[in-house]
Design an enzyme around this catalytic site. Sequence first.
Site: not given
Ligand code: 13P
Length: 259
Positions: A9, A11, A94, A96, A166, A172, A212
């Site tokens: 991802n 992002k 997701h 976010e 997740e 993150g 992470s």
């Molecule tokens: P990180 O691997 O940066 O923690 O993000 C995970 C994520 O949100 C994947 O969709």
Amino acid sequence: MRKTIIAANWKMHLNTHQASLFLHKLDQKVAAHRDVITVLCPNMLALQSLSLQINHRKFKLGAQNCFWRDEGPFTGEVSATMLHGVVQYVIVGHSERRHGFGETDADVRQKVQAVIRNRMVPIICVGETAGERANGETKDVLHGQVTAALANVTSDEIDQIVIAYEPVWAIGSGQSASPNDALDAISFIRGQIKALYGAAAAEAIHILYGGSVDNHNATGYLGSKGIDGLLVGGASLKANVFSSIVEQAHAKHDKKSVK
Ligand code: 13P
């Protein structure tokens, strides 16, 4: 035996030009493996050009979001219908989007339907916040999110979806869930699939971990029989790191299959 899915991802990183250069780099480092499905999820704008450039034997493409109506007066949205033919996967729900853009369980349900209706695979993200975990609500949250997302998914369709656990606090933050905690949550979700759709569906469905993940901790998840792959954020933007995760997935898959 279930294949391993390693999804990147990206992002809101890498513009179209950067994404194309990065794909070129990845293509040199990542090998094609029959037991590993590698899915790249760039921004919406980069999808079309990457779909022309990509080695489809090696990589699948995914969108990070979609809207659930097929067309209409929805300024700024991209429908699942429009993504059909360009991507094979769509990330839905997701955290976010849930937390940053107010996406509700009802929205997630509609999006899952739209993705399936348009013959792509939704990667449905679920996970608890730090506060919910501290209150011992993790399983309630997972149960609620999974139930809502799958409310209209039939038993014929259940093998066309992927779920990603997740935990919000792990995204993150550099603070990944331990492989045991991840497996615990994923086993809970698999149990829920069994209760809703039966043992064969629970055995067939892919459930990933995300939060992470990097090339150092990936192996702990990939060695677990119940964890079917990884959804990788930050670490997927480094070609060496991401290709190492894909290689580890391949190596671990071999081991899992001979056990
Ligand atoms: P990180 O691997 O940066 O923690 O993000 C995970 C994520 O949100 C994947 O969709």
